[in-house]
Write a protein that holds these residues in place. Structure first.
Motif, PDB file in Angstrom:
ATOM      1  N   PRO A 234       0.816  -1.213  -0.015  1.00 47.70           N
ATOM      2  CA  PRO A 234       0.051   0.058  -0.133  1.00 47.70           C
ATOM      3  C   PRO A 234       0.850   1.407  -0.130  1.00 47.70           C
ATOM      4  O   PRO A 234       0.483   2.248  -0.805  1.00 47.70           O
ATOM      5  CB  PRO A 234      -0.657  -0.217   1.307  1.00 47.70           C
ATOM      6  CG  PRO A 234      -0.908  -1.494   1.753  1.00 47.70           C
ATOM      7  CD  PRO A 234       0.574  -2.134   1.110  1.00 47.70           C
ATOM      8  N   SER A 235       2.053   1.285   0.619  1.00 49.40           N
ATOM      9  CA  SER A 235       2.800   2.448   0.716  1.00 49.40           C
ATOM     10  C   SER A 235       3.323   2.662  -0.849  1.00 49.40           C
ATOM     11  O   SER A 235       3.389   3.924  -1.365  1.00 49.40           O
ATOM     12  CB  SER A 235       4.270   2.202   1.278  1.00 49.40           C
ATOM     13  OG  SER A 235       3.897   2.063   2.682  1.00 49.40           O
ATOM     14  N   ALA A 236       3.569   1.739  -1.559  1.00 46.38           N
ATOM     15  CA  ALA A 236       3.645   1.976  -3.016  1.00 46.38           C
ATOM     16  C   ALA A 236       2.711   2.676  -3.908  1.00 46.38           C
ATOM     17  O   ALA A 236       2.759   3.682  -4.635  1.00 46.38           O
ATOM     18  CB  ALA A 236       4.280   0.536  -3.723  1.00 46.38           C
ATOM     19  N   ALA A 237       1.433   2.267  -3.320  1.00 50.52           N
ATOM     20  CA  ALA A 237       0.034   2.856  -3.961  1.00 50.52           C
ATOM     21  C   ALA A 237       0.126   4.386  -3.677  1.00 50.52           C
ATOM     22  O   ALA A 237      -0.294   5.240  -4.605  1.00 50.52           O
ATOM     23  CB  ALA A 237      -1.068   2.286  -3.495  1.00 50.52           C
ATOM     24  N   LEU A 238       0.664   4.857  -2.519  1.00 46.38           N
ATOM     25  CA  LEU A 238       0.664   6.333  -2.210  1.00 46.38           C
ATOM     26  C   LEU A 238       1.729   6.808  -2.900  1.00 46.38           C
ATOM     27  O   LEU A 238       1.572   8.118  -3.164  1.00 46.38           O
ATOM     28  CB  LEU A 238       0.834   6.486  -0.500  1.00 46.38           C
ATOM     29  CG  LEU A 238      -0.546   5.907   0.330  1.00 46.38           C
ATOM     30  CD1 LEU A 238       0.109   6.198   1.754  1.00 46.38           C
ATOM     31  CD2 LEU A 238      -1.688   6.363  -0.121  1.00 46.38           C
ATOM     32  N   LEU A 309       8.750   4.480 -13.232  1.00 40.42           N
ATOM     33  CA  LEU A 309       8.296   4.130 -11.609  1.00 40.42           C
ATOM     34  C   LEU A 309       8.432   2.659 -11.406  1.00 40.42           C
ATOM     35  O   LEU A 309       7.584   2.220 -10.897  1.00 40.42           O
ATOM     36  CB  LEU A 309       7.104   4.934 -11.356  1.00 40.42           C
ATOM     37  CG  LEU A 309       6.928   6.325 -11.559  1.00 40.42           C
ATOM     38  CD1 LEU A 309       5.490   6.800 -11.502  1.00 40.42           C
ATOM     39  CD2 LEU A 309       7.647   7.181 -10.894  1.00 40.42           C
ATOM     40  N   PRO A 310       9.658   2.032 -11.877  1.00 30.43           N
ATOM     41  CA  PRO A 310       9.439   0.538 -11.734  1.00 30.43           C
ATOM     42  C   PRO A 310       9.516   0.106 -10.093  1.00 30.43           C
ATOM     43  O   PRO A 310       8.956  -1.145 -10.082  1.00 30.43           O
ATOM     44  CB  PRO A 310      10.806   0.215 -12.374  1.00 30.43           C
ATOM     45  CG  PRO A 310      11.740   1.491 -12.262  1.00 30.43           C
ATOM     46  CD  PRO A 310      10.746   2.546 -12.398  1.00 30.43           C
ATOM     47  N   SER A 311       9.918   0.904  -9.241  1.00 23.94           N
ATOM     48  CA  SER A 311      10.016   0.417  -7.919  1.00 23.94           C
ATOM     49  C   SER A 311       8.482   0.558  -7.344  1.00 23.94           C
ATOM     50  O   SER A 311       8.252  -0.055  -6.386  1.00 23.94           O
ATOM     51  CB  SER A 311      10.993   1.406  -7.011  1.00 23.94           C
ATOM     52  OG  SER A 311      10.192   2.866  -6.884  1.00 23.94           O
ATOM     53  N   LEU A 312       7.611   1.206  -7.911  1.00 22.82           N
ATOM     54  CA  LEU A 312       6.285   1.376  -7.560  1.00 22.82           C
ATOM     55  C   LEU A 312       5.320   0.628  -8.578  1.00 22.82           C
ATOM     56  O   LEU A 312       4.483  -0.317  -7.804  1.00 22.82           O
ATOM     57  CB  LEU A 312       5.893   2.936  -7.689  1.00 22.82           C
ATOM     58  CG  LEU A 312       6.604   3.888  -6.695  1.00 22.82           C
ATOM     59  CD1 LEU A 312       6.123   5.265  -7.114  1.00 22.82           C
ATOM     60  CD2 LEU A 312       6.468   3.589  -5.281  1.00 22.82           C
ATOM     61  N   ALA A 313       5.285   0.799  -9.773  1.00 22.17           N
ATOM     62  CA  ALA A 313       4.469  -0.139 -10.766  1.00 22.17           C
ATOM     63  C   ALA A 313       5.540  -1.190 -11.105  1.00 22.17           C
ATOM     64  O   ALA A 313       5.990  -1.139 -12.190  1.00 22.17           O
ATOM     65  CB  ALA A 313       4.184   1.060 -11.842  1.00 22.17           C
ATOM     66  N   ARG A 314       4.928  -2.556 -10.633  1.00 23.11           N
ATOM     67  CA  ARG A 314       5.820  -3.501 -10.767  1.00 23.11           C
ATOM     68  C   ARG A 314       5.403  -4.116 -12.211  1.00 23.11           C
ATOM     69  O   ARG A 314       6.214  -4.614 -12.863  1.00 23.11           O
ATOM     70  CB  ARG A 314       5.534  -4.524  -9.693  1.00 23.11           C
ATOM     71  CG  ARG A 314       6.047  -3.791  -8.278  1.00 23.11           C
ATOM     72  CD  ARG A 314       7.510  -3.505  -8.411  1.00 23.11           C
ATOM     73  NE  ARG A 314       8.418  -4.579  -9.037  1.00 23.11           N
ATOM     74  CZ  ARG A 314       8.696  -5.441  -8.204  1.00 23.11           C
ATOM     75  NH1 ARG A 314       8.668  -5.490  -6.878  1.00 23.11           N
ATOM     76  NH2 ARG A 314       9.690  -6.424  -8.665  1.00 23.11           N
ATOM     77  N   ASP A 315       4.150  -3.849 -12.453  1.00 22.98           N
ATOM     78  CA  ASP A 315       3.662  -4.256 -14.097  1.00 22.98           C
ATOM     79  C   ASP A 315       2.229  -3.247 -13.986  1.00 22.98           C
ATOM     80  O   ASP A 315       1.771  -2.648 -13.196  1.00 22.98           O
ATOM     81  CB  ASP A 315       3.167  -5.773 -13.902  1.00 22.98           C
ATOM     82  CG  ASP A 315       3.054  -6.239 -15.437  1.00 22.98           C
ATOM     83  OD1 ASP A 315       3.313  -5.658 -16.064  1.00 22.98           O
ATOM     84  OD2 ASP A 315       3.032  -7.385 -15.502  1.00 22.98           O
ATOM     85  N   ALA A 356      -1.831   7.580   6.569  1.00 20.91           N
ATOM     86  CA  ALA A 356      -2.084   6.395   7.630  1.00 20.91           C
ATOM     87  C   ALA A 356      -2.574   5.247   7.032  1.00 20.91           C
ATOM     88  O   ALA A 356      -2.870   4.099   7.823  1.00 20.91           O
ATOM     89  CB  ALA A 356      -3.090   6.931   8.895  1.00 20.91           C
ATOM     90  N   ILE A 357      -2.776   5.109   5.810  1.00 24.28           N
ATOM     91  CA  ILE A 357      -3.550   4.008   5.008  1.00 24.28           C
ATOM     92  C   ILE A 357      -2.510   2.476   5.229  1.00 24.28           C
ATOM     93  O   ILE A 357      -3.002   1.636   5.793  1.00 24.28           O
ATOM     94  CB  ILE A 357      -3.650   4.261   3.780  1.00 24.28           C
ATOM     95  CG1 ILE A 357      -4.854   5.170   3.545  1.00 24.28           C
ATOM     96  CG2 ILE A 357      -4.056   2.928   3.044  1.00 24.28           C
ATOM     97  CD1 ILE A 357      -5.197   5.576   2.206  1.00 24.28           C
ATOM     98  N   PRO A 358      -1.231   2.731   5.057  1.00 25.95           N
ATOM     99  CA  PRO A 358      -0.365   1.408   5.388  1.00 25.95           C
ATOM    100  C   PRO A 358      -0.631   0.840   6.515  1.00 25.95           C
ATOM    101  O   PRO A 358      -0.635  -0.304   6.832  1.00 25.95           O
ATOM    102  CB  PRO A 358       0.890   1.732   4.794  1.00 25.95           C
ATOM    103  CG  PRO A 358       0.723   3.103   3.885  1.00 25.95           C
ATOM    104  CD  PRO A 358      -0.638   3.828   4.455  1.00 25.95           C
ATOM    105  N   ASP A 359      -0.374   2.016   7.416  1.00 28.14           N
ATOM    106  CA  ASP A 359      -0.447   1.450   9.098  1.00 28.14           C
ATOM    107  C   ASP A 359      -1.720   0.764   9.474  1.00 28.14           C
ATOM    108  O   ASP A 359      -1.932  -0.218  10.155  1.00 28.14           O
ATOM    109  CB  ASP A 359      -0.018   2.782   9.705  1.00 28.14           C
ATOM    110  CG  ASP A 359       0.006   2.109  11.462  1.00 28.14           C
ATOM    111  OD1 ASP A 359       0.186   1.072  11.507  1.00 28.14           O
ATOM    112  OD2 ASP A 359      -0.238   3.373  12.299  1.00 28.14           O
TER     113      ASP A 359
END
Length: 481
Positions: A234-238, A309-315, A356-359
């Motif tokens: 979820p942190s990657a989503a943010l 953004l490869p570290s965020l968007a894996r595919d 706070a979403i990931p937490d």
């Protein structure tokens, strides 16, 4: 009370006509049950006024008789806000016959709709004037705009356009004594007193009955592109959200987060759903970008951005074709129905600040699994505005009734985590009769007192949708600080 209600029903039949008053059990049945089946009540009659005058007359006579009214639109709510109680002494007042689009002003970007217009009706009327009414969610063909406003509905496009509250300029409201407040003004600026319309938006019919509204329209999008993105966390989503908002400005319209579990539910049970990538991923984001400009290459913009953004968007998959968008959105839109095929579910419609979403997701997931091994957290929602539907599907081997008996236990567990993060236990579905006890438990004493004071001022007899939203009794809120 029964004799008094019977006399009132006969009076309303004489004044409004027999076709406006339904009393037979077969005809009233559809108005008595909340959509999820959690609440089912009784009523002496369903009254279906045809215009604001008839609504006013109905409310005036009910107030004089001391009979409670339960306002109802499309009856698509999820918290029992439009369901009567079990007494049989209440009147259900359906707004479904108030179906006129009274006016459209393309220049002023406004539309005046009556409360019984379906959301799809309003969307179509706006489109006919080459404009957009952006409120949208799965029940658009059934829900009514009066109920949308009474619950301050959210949906897919809040990130760009806001909740229902941000889409209202003026209201027409029947007050608790039957008087009509005509606030149908299409003004963007009016600081001539209290903003009364905001009292009624989100009040779930407990303060007044919305009969018509001036709605804010927007330019119609000419271009749209959709992407489904695979993520690790979820942190990657943010992180992706922040990058895309910086790059696209207000073109980012929807940003939906889905865990692997709800996606698997859709793959098993959703029509037309297929696995979008060669391998499963823990998390997915479904996003829309739209533009009303004549020339805009939104697909090209996404194709130029996501590879950076490869570290965020894996595919990822990107489409700007209607069929491709429908296929990607089917994964998201199939989740609620698909979850029903997996057994009983305990639902949480919560919001927390974006950071706070990931937490929240980590803590809520761990707490639920620790409390009941085998439980299946099903997290998805409008992460762009902080709203997560943290639903819990029953363990496969557990009896449905045994699982649902623990509803209050899991509500308290998840809502307590939300409260520690300064979030809300009622993000977009409202309070209804499902959550007043949580209002009393989790809101401050000052907030609860203010709510009761407003209710007492606008509905001193307590005849408008009693038992909803505002906690009963002497229980106050707690000190959150």
């Amino acid at each position: 009370m029964t004799d008094g209600v019977d006399a009132l029903v006969h009076e309303l039949e004489n004044v409004l006509g027999d076709d406006a008053v339904i009393t037979t059990p077969a005809a009233t049945a559809a108005y008595l049950r909340e959509r999820r089946g959690l609440f089912k009540g009784r009523c002496r009659a369903v009254v279906r006024p045809a215009d604001t005058r008839a609504v006013s007359e109905t409310v005036r006579r009910c107030a004089a008789a001391g009979v409670a009214i339960v306002p109802q639109g499309g009856n698509t709510g999820l918290c029992g806000g439009a369901a009567p109680d079990a007494s049989g002494d209440q009147i259900v007042l359906s707004l479904e016959r108030l179906r006129r689009i009274r006016a459209i002003d393309p220049l002023g970007h406004t539309l005046v709709a009556e409360a019984g217009c379906t959301l799809a009706d309003v969307q179509a009327a706006a489109a006919g004037a080459d404009r957009l009414f952006p409120l949208d969610y799965a029940a658009a063909g059934e829900c009514c705009i009066g109920g949308n406003l009474a619950t301050n509905a959210g949906g897919m496009n809040v990130l760009r356009y806001g909740n229902a509250r941000e889409l209202v300029l003026g209201l027409e409201v029947v007050l608790a004594d039957g008087r009509v407040w005509n606030g149908l003004r299409a003004l963007r600026k009016d600081n001539s007193g209290y903003d009364l319309k905001d009292l009624f938006v989100g009040s779930e019919g407990t303060l007044g009955i919305i009969t018509a509204a001036v709605l804010r329209l927007h330019p119609r999008p000419r271009h749209r592109a959709t992407a489904l993105v695979a993520l690790d966390t979820p942190s990657a989503a943010l992180g992706l959200l922040a990058e895309l908002r910086a790059l696209t400005g207000d073109s980012l319209t929807a940003f939906e987060l889905m865990g692997r579990t709800p996606v698997e539910f859709s793959l098993r049970h959703g029509a037309g759903c297929s696995d979008p990538f060669p391998q499963p991923w823990p998390w997915y984001v479904l996003l829309d970008v739209t533009s009303s400009r004549r020339h805009d290459d939104l697909r090209g913009m996404l194709e130029g951005t996501l590879p950076e953004l490869p570290s965020l968007a894996r595919d990822y998959r990107i489409t700007d074709e209607d069929a491709g968008r429908d296929t990607l959105w089917a994964l998201r839109n199939s989740i609620p129905a698909a979850q029903r095929h997996e057994g009983a579910s305990i639902k949480h419609d919560v919001s927390v600040p974006l950071p706070a979403i990931p937490d929240f997701l980590a803590r809520a997931d761990a707490a639920a699994r620790q409390r009941l091994p085998g439980i299946r957290p099903c997290a998805f929602g409008h992460v762009g505005d902080g709203n997560i539907h943290f639903n819990l599907s029953q363990p496969p081997q557990m009896a449905r009734e045994d699982f649902l008996d623990r509803w209050d236990e899991f509500n308290r567990l998840i809502h307590d985590i939300v409260a520690t993060l300064d979030g809300s236990f009622a993000a977009e579905h409202g309070v209804g009769q499902l959550k007043p006890a949580e209002v009393a438990r989790l809101k401050s004493a000052e907030e609860v007192a203010l709510m009761r004071a407003i209710k007492g001022a606008l509905d001193p007899q307590g005849t408008l949708n009693p038992g909803k939203v505002v906690p009963a009794g002497d229980t106050g809120g707690h000190d959150r600080h």
